[in-house]
Design an enzyme around this catalytic site. Structure first.
Site, PDB file in Angstrom:
ATOM      1  N   ARG A   1      26.666   9.865 -12.271  1.00  0.00           N
ATOM      2  CA  ARG A   1      27.010   9.875 -10.846  1.00  0.00           C
ATOM      3  C   ARG A   1      27.533   8.476 -10.533  1.00  0.00           C
ATOM      4  O   ARG A   1      26.783   7.499 -10.626  1.00  0.00           O
ATOM      5  CB  ARG A   1      25.792  10.220  -9.993  1.00  0.00           C
ATOM      6  CG  ARG A   1      26.038  10.020  -8.512  1.00  0.00           C
ATOM      7  CD  ARG A   1      24.981  10.660  -7.640  1.00  0.00           C
ATOM      8  NE  ARG A   1      25.132  12.097  -7.610  1.00  0.00           N
ATOM      9  CZ  ARG A   1      24.645  12.887  -6.632  1.00  0.00           C
ATOM     10  NH1 ARG A   1      23.999  12.367  -5.629  1.00  0.00           N
ATOM     11  NH2 ARG A   1      24.832  14.192  -6.671  1.00  0.00           N
TER      12      ARG A   1
ATOM     13  N   HIS B   1      32.848  16.958  -7.379  1.00  0.00           N
ATOM     14  CA  HIS B   1      31.428  17.285  -7.595  1.00  0.00           C
ATOM     15  C   HIS B   1      31.389  18.663  -8.269  1.00  0.00           C
ATOM     16  O   HIS B   1      31.000  19.665  -7.676  1.00  0.00           O
ATOM     17  CB  HIS B   1      30.696  17.297  -6.255  1.00  0.00           C
ATOM     18  CG  HIS B   1      29.202  17.240  -6.360  1.00  0.00           C
ATOM     19  ND1 HIS B   1      28.530  17.176  -7.575  1.00  0.00           N
ATOM     20  CD2 HIS B   1      28.227  17.224  -5.402  1.00  0.00           C
ATOM     21  CE1 HIS B   1      27.226  17.133  -7.341  1.00  0.00           C
ATOM     22  NE2 HIS B   1      27.022  17.171  -6.053  1.00  0.00           N
TER      23      HIS B   1
ATOM     24  N   GLN C   1      28.163  20.978  -8.361  1.00  0.00           N
ATOM     25  CA  GLN C   1      27.881  21.601  -7.077  1.00  0.00           C
ATOM     26  C   GLN C   1      28.766  22.829  -6.879  1.00  0.00           C
ATOM     27  O   GLN C   1      28.307  23.916  -6.519  1.00  0.00           O
ATOM     28  CB  GLN C   1      28.123  20.591  -5.942  1.00  0.00           C
ATOM     29  CG  GLN C   1      27.871  21.161  -4.564  1.00  0.00           C
ATOM     30  CD  GLN C   1      26.406  21.484  -4.347  1.00  0.00           C
ATOM     31  OE1 GLN C   1      25.548  20.643  -4.566  1.00  0.00           O
ATOM     32  NE2 GLN C   1      26.105  22.709  -3.939  1.00  0.00           N
TER      33      GLN C   1
ATOM     34  N   ASP D   1      30.134  19.911   4.821  1.00  0.00           N
ATOM     35  CA  ASP D   1      29.454  18.811   4.134  1.00  0.00           C
ATOM     36  C   ASP D   1      29.455  17.616   5.097  1.00  0.00           C
ATOM     37  O   ASP D   1      30.123  17.655   6.139  1.00  0.00           O
ATOM     38  CB  ASP D   1      30.196  18.485   2.814  1.00  0.00           C
ATOM     39  CG  ASP D   1      29.500  17.401   1.996  1.00  0.00           C
ATOM     40  OD1 ASP D   1      28.305  17.136   2.227  1.00  0.00           O
ATOM     41  OD2 ASP D   1      30.164  16.801   1.121  1.00  0.00           O
TER      42      ASP D   1
ATOM     43  N   CYS E   1      26.187  21.788   0.789  1.00  0.00           N
ATOM     44  CA  CYS E   1      25.667  21.314  -0.501  1.00  0.00           C
ATOM     45  C   CYS E   1      24.351  20.555  -0.343  1.00  0.00           C
ATOM     46  O   CYS E   1      23.612  20.404  -1.302  1.00  0.00           O
ATOM     47  CB  CYS E   1      26.699  20.423  -1.181  1.00  0.00           C
ATOM     48  SG  CYS E   1      27.197  19.028  -0.158  1.00  0.00           S
TER      49      CYS E   1
ATOM     50  N   ARG F   1      21.725  25.314  -8.539  1.00  0.00           N
ATOM     51  CA  ARG F   1      22.124  24.150  -9.332  1.00  0.00           C
ATOM     52  C   ARG F   1      21.366  24.178 -10.668  1.00  0.00           C
ATOM     53  O   ARG F   1      21.933  23.939 -11.730  1.00  0.00           O
ATOM     54  CB  ARG F   1      21.765  22.845  -8.583  1.00  0.00           C
ATOM     55  CG  ARG F   1      22.543  22.590  -7.299  1.00  0.00           C
ATOM     56  CD  ARG F   1      23.980  22.229  -7.574  1.00  0.00           C
ATOM     57  NE  ARG F   1      24.123  21.108  -8.448  1.00  0.00           N
ATOM     58  CZ  ARG F   1      24.166  19.834  -8.042  1.00  0.00           C
ATOM     59  NH1 ARG F   1      24.102  19.543  -6.765  1.00  0.00           N
ATOM     60  NH2 ARG F   1      24.321  18.849  -8.921  1.00  0.00           N
TER      61      ARG F   1
HETATM   62  N1   CP Z   1      24.099  18.330  -3.453  1.00  0.00           N
HETATM   63  C1   CP Z   1      23.734  17.248  -4.167  1.00  0.00           C
HETATM   64  O1   CP Z   1      24.411  16.855  -5.107  1.00  0.00           O
HETATM   65  O2   CP Z   1      22.598  16.645  -3.750  1.00  0.00           O
HETATM   66  P1   CP Z   1      21.978  15.278  -4.276  1.00  0.00           P
HETATM   67  O3   CP Z   1      22.849  14.157  -3.726  1.00  0.00           O
HETATM   68  O4   CP Z   1      20.603  15.247  -3.700  1.00  0.00           O
HETATM   69  O5   CP Z   1      21.990  15.256  -5.769  1.00  0.00           O
HETATM   70  N1  NVA Z   2      30.097  14.373  -0.057  1.00  0.00           N
HETATM   71  C1  NVA Z   2      28.735  13.961  -0.261  1.00  0.00           C
HETATM   72  C2  NVA Z   2      28.063  14.917  -1.178  1.00  0.00           C
HETATM   73  C3  NVA Z   2      26.607  14.591  -1.462  1.00  0.00           C
HETATM   74  C4  NVA Z   2      25.985  15.575  -2.408  1.00  0.00           C
HETATM   75  C5  NVA Z   2      28.714  12.549  -0.805  1.00  0.00           C
HETATM   76  O1  NVA Z   2      29.542  12.231  -1.678  1.00  0.00           O
HETATM   77  O2  NVA Z   2      27.898  11.754  -0.362  1.00  0.00           O
END
Ligand code: CP
Ligand code: NVA
Length: 303
Positions: free
Chosen positions: A95, A122, A125, A217, A256, A284
């Site tokens: 990440r 992502h 997701q 989102d 999400c 997930r």
């Molecule tokens: N939806 C998602 O990726 O959540 P987290 O940021 O908690 O991993």
């Molecule tokens: N768009 C959001 C998704 C979090 C799971 C972010 O990148 O923070």
């Protein structure tokens, strides 16, 4: 093989089929003695926990590596990190703030690299979201997903993913917050092949008309905190609330998570009977188990 973009998964059908089987039973031995690394530069609840639990349920093990407390935080290069981790691990989830870093890790690691969220995509997701929709439908043809809000990482993977599986997707964003042109072009090209529709609008009410699923989102993604004030102004009319849901004709509600209640979505909609956000979160786990088996069990020479 890596999963950096959702489009990397040509075998999406097989993986979603396996996920359905794995949702019914706990496979305990597929990844015995295998170890997955989680290299995270940003916060996470769902992605981290679901990958760690997935490895436990598959008979393997996961190691969480926080960016700041690893040597990456002291400036060790992604290239060196990738080459070293490849000597210990069987796969890595990353990440990262920058999509380029995930690509870089993928190009130097001799093991599968999974994008656990970058500024561009992502994919895990979106795969879980496709699975969640597929559980409720006979197929993706003729199903309409409406996305209202920011043209961000989640929106990008959903656009590419919807086009890949042949589901219609209509996106409504404020001016200046549309998904990147390259993503939209790729999605449109793919949609033409799979017989689906990709449409970008400015009007949420129009975008949600007849939607089967309505997705939103956060307005401020991780790393965009400095833009908060201007984003709050820009997204004011893009809230998913009861009025918009009624305009859509009572779709199922997706997010999400994490959600900012009272901003991009109201409490009553998020907690309402039509909300499937917890199924998305649960799925997930199942989808990532199938994905891990698919990627980590592949013959090393195929990587
Ligand atoms: N939806 C998602 O990726 O959540 P987290 O940021 O908690 O991993
Ligand atoms: N768009 C959001 C998704 C979090 C799971 C972010 O990148 O923070």
């Amino acid at each position: 093989m890596n999963l950096i973009s959702i489009l990397d998964l040509k075998d999406w059908k097989a993986v979603l089929d396996d996920a359905r089987k794995m949702k019914r039973a706990h496979p305990l031995t597929y990844l015995r003695q295998r170890t997955l690394g989680l290299v995270f530069e940003k916060a996470s609840t769902r992605t981290r926990v679901s990958f760690e639990v997935a490895m436990t349920q598959l008979g393997g093990h996961a190691i969480y590596l926080d960016w700041k407390s690893s040597q990456l935080g002291r400036g060790e290069s992604i290239k060196d990190t990738a080459r070293v981790l490849g000597r210990y691990l069987d796969g890595v989830v990353m990440r990262a703030r920058s999509h380029r870093d995930v690509v870089e890790l993928g190009s130097h690691a001799a093991i599968p690299v999974i994008n656990g969220l970058s500024d561009l995509e992502h994919p895990c997701q979106a795969l879980a979201d496709l699975f969640t929709i597929r559980e409720r439908e006979k197929g993706f043809g003729g199903v309409k997903l409406a996305y209202v809000g920011d043209g961000n990482n989640v929106c990008n993977s959903l656009l590419l993913g919807s086009a890949m599986v042949g589901m219609d997707m209509v996106v409504a964003t404020p001016k200046g917050y549309a998904p990147p042109r390259d993503i939209v072009n790729r999605a449109k090209k793919l949609a033409a092949k799979t017989g689906s529709r990709v449409e970008l609008l400015r009007d949420p009410a129009k975008a949600v008309e007849g939607a089967d699923y309505l997705y939103t989102d956060v307005w401020v993604s991780m790393g965009q905190e400095k833009e908060e004030a201007e984003r709050m102004r820009a997204f004011q009319d893009f809230q998913v609330n009861r009025k918009l849901v009624e305009q859509a004709g009572n779709p199922l509600i997706m997010h999400c998570l994490p959600a900012h209640r009272g901003l991009e979505i109201t409490d009553d909609v998020l907690d309402g009977k039509r909300s499937i956000v917890l199924d998305q979160a649960e799925n997930r786990l199942h989808v990532q188990k199938a994905l891990l088996v698919y990627l980590l069990k592949r013959n090393k020479s195929e990587r």
